[in-house]
Design a protein around this motif. Structure first.
Motif, PDB file in Angstrom:
ATOM      1  N   LEU A 101       0.854  -1.180   0.000  1.00 25.95           N
ATOM      2  CA  LEU A 101       0.000   0.000   0.000  1.00 25.95           C
ATOM      3  C   LEU A 101       0.892   1.232   0.000  1.00 25.95           C
ATOM      4  O   LEU A 101       1.914   1.253   0.678  1.00 25.95           O
ATOM      5  CB  LEU A 101      -0.878   0.034   1.250  1.00 25.95           C
ATOM      6  N   GLY A 102       0.506   2.226  -0.762  1.00 23.19           N
ATOM      7  CA  GLY A 102       1.264   3.469  -0.779  1.00 23.19           C
ATOM      8  C   GLY A 102       0.354   4.617  -1.174  1.00 23.19           C
ATOM      9  O   GLY A 102      -0.600   4.436  -1.928  1.00 23.19           O
ATOM     10  N   GLU A 103       0.670   5.785  -0.631  1.00 24.10           N
ATOM     11  CA  GLU A 103      -0.144   6.959  -0.939  1.00 24.10           C
ATOM     12  C   GLU A 103       0.181   7.463  -2.344  1.00 24.10           C
ATOM     13  O   GLU A 103       1.345   7.556  -2.725  1.00 24.10           O
ATOM     14  CB  GLU A 103       0.106   8.063   0.083  1.00 24.10           C
ATOM     15  N   ALA A 117      -3.173  -0.088  -3.443  1.00 21.99           N
ATOM     16  CA  ALA A 117      -2.388  -1.326  -3.449  1.00 21.99           C
ATOM     17  C   ALA A 117      -1.795  -1.519  -4.842  1.00 21.99           C
ATOM     18  O   ALA A 117      -2.504  -1.444  -5.845  1.00 21.99           O
ATOM     19  CB  ALA A 117      -3.263  -2.511  -3.074  1.00 21.99           C
ATOM     20  N   ARG A 118      -0.496  -1.771  -4.894  1.00 21.85           N
ATOM     21  CA  ARG A 118       0.216  -2.017  -6.147  1.00 21.85           C
ATOM     22  C   ARG A 118       1.209  -3.158  -5.925  1.00 21.85           C
ATOM     23  O   ARG A 118       1.631  -3.414  -4.797  1.00 21.85           O
ATOM     24  CB  ARG A 118       1.014  -0.786  -6.579  1.00 21.85           C
ATOM     25  N   ALA A 119       1.614  -3.783  -7.015  1.00 17.02           N
ATOM     26  CA  ALA A 119       2.662  -4.796  -6.940  1.00 17.02           C
ATOM     27  C   ALA A 119       3.963  -4.138  -6.477  1.00 17.02           C
ATOM     28  O   ALA A 119       4.293  -3.029  -6.916  1.00 17.02           O
ATOM     29  CB  ALA A 119       2.855  -5.471  -8.289  1.00 17.02           C
ATOM     30  N   SER A 139      11.277  -1.801  -8.582  1.00 18.58           N
ATOM     31  CA  SER A 139      10.624  -2.147  -7.323  1.00 18.58           C
ATOM     32  C   SER A 139      10.265  -0.875  -6.558  1.00 18.58           C
ATOM     33  O   SER A 139      10.701   0.224  -6.915  1.00 18.58           O
ATOM     34  CB  SER A 139      11.540  -3.035  -6.471  1.00 18.58           C
ATOM     35  N   GLY A 140       9.466  -1.056  -5.511  1.00 17.31           N
ATOM     36  CA  GLY A 140       9.152   0.043  -4.609  1.00 17.31           C
ATOM     37  C   GLY A 140       8.426   1.195  -5.284  1.00 17.31           C
ATOM     38  O   GLY A 140       7.527   1.005  -6.108  1.00 17.31           O
ATOM     39  N   PHE A 141       8.860   2.410  -4.918  1.00 22.59           N
ATOM     40  CA  PHE A 141       8.174   3.618  -5.368  1.00 22.59           C
ATOM     41  C   PHE A 141       8.209   3.769  -6.890  1.00 22.59           C
ATOM     42  O   PHE A 141       7.231   4.179  -7.504  1.00 22.59           O
ATOM     43  CB  PHE A 141       8.806   4.843  -4.686  1.00 22.59           C
ATOM     44  N   GLN A 147       3.258   1.684 -12.643  1.00 21.24           N
ATOM     45  CA  GLN A 147       1.901   1.131 -12.662  1.00 21.24           C
ATOM     46  C   GLN A 147       0.863   2.248 -12.771  1.00 21.24           C
ATOM     47  O   GLN A 147      -0.119   2.134 -13.519  1.00 21.24           O
ATOM     48  CB  GLN A 147       1.664   0.287 -11.405  1.00 21.24           C
ATOM     49  N   HIS A 148       1.065   3.327 -12.039  1.00 23.31           N
ATOM     50  CA  HIS A 148       0.150   4.469 -12.074  1.00 23.31           C
ATOM     51  C   HIS A 148       0.096   5.073 -13.478  1.00 23.31           C
ATOM     52  O   HIS A 148      -0.994   5.334 -14.014  1.00 23.31           O
ATOM     53  CB  HIS A 148       0.621   5.512 -11.048  1.00 23.31           C
TER      54      HIS A 148
END
Length: 167
Positions: A101-103, A117-119, A139-141, A147-148
């Protein structure tokens, strides 16, 4: 990637604009001067708006181009720095099962931030600004940004991924 001093700041489409709901078209000639100019203008527009990524549909161009440029800024003070990457015709080939989960916020959705929620990891194939096909893992941010932005190419905004019961 250096921003061309002649790059233009483009208007940013806002939620509800038709271009944001469309599936973007493939880039046929990645080296065409109009595509190269668009990439420069997208980068300048993203920087001016304190974004960490931008997709061509956000600047009213229904083309499969994204800019990924994580760096600390007022909207994302903890973003890891990276060299900006223009990705044309990106295809996510693999997503990790691990989710996080990330903002997120969006230059096209004013004054809204939410947890999405993203991979955690992914592999993406794309054409770079030199016209070469590249496959990379992120990976990560940075994976979140990709993905966004790829969602934008498919007519999806991050708010479309939110649970309406939590809003």
């Amino acid at each position: 990637m250096l921003v061309n001093t002649e790059a233009k700041i483009l208007p940013i489409a806002q939620q509800g604009e038709a271009v944001l709901a469309q599936v973007a078209q493939l880039v046929i000639d990645p080296l065409h001067p109009s595509i190269q100019t668009l990439i420069q203008d997208m980068h300048a527009t993203m920087l001016a708006a304190n974004g960490v990524g931008i997709a061509a549909p956000q600047v009213f161009q229904s083309l499969r181009i994204i800019m990924v440029a994580s760096r600390p800024n007022p909207r994302y003070p903890d973003a890891p720095p990276m060299e900006p990457i223009a990705m044309m015709n990106p295809e996510i080939n693999w997503y990790s099962d691990e989710m996080c989960l990330g903002e997120e916020g969006c230059l096209s959705v004013a004054n809204t931030r939410a947890s999405v929620a993203r991979a955690e990891r992914l592999k993406v194939t794309y054409i770079n600004q030199q016209g070469e096909t590249v496959e990379s893992e992120y990976s990560g941010f940075v994976a979140r940004i990709i993905q966004h932005e790829v969602d934008h190419l498919n007519g999806v905004l991050f708010v479309d991924r939110l649970d309406p019961d939590l809003m």
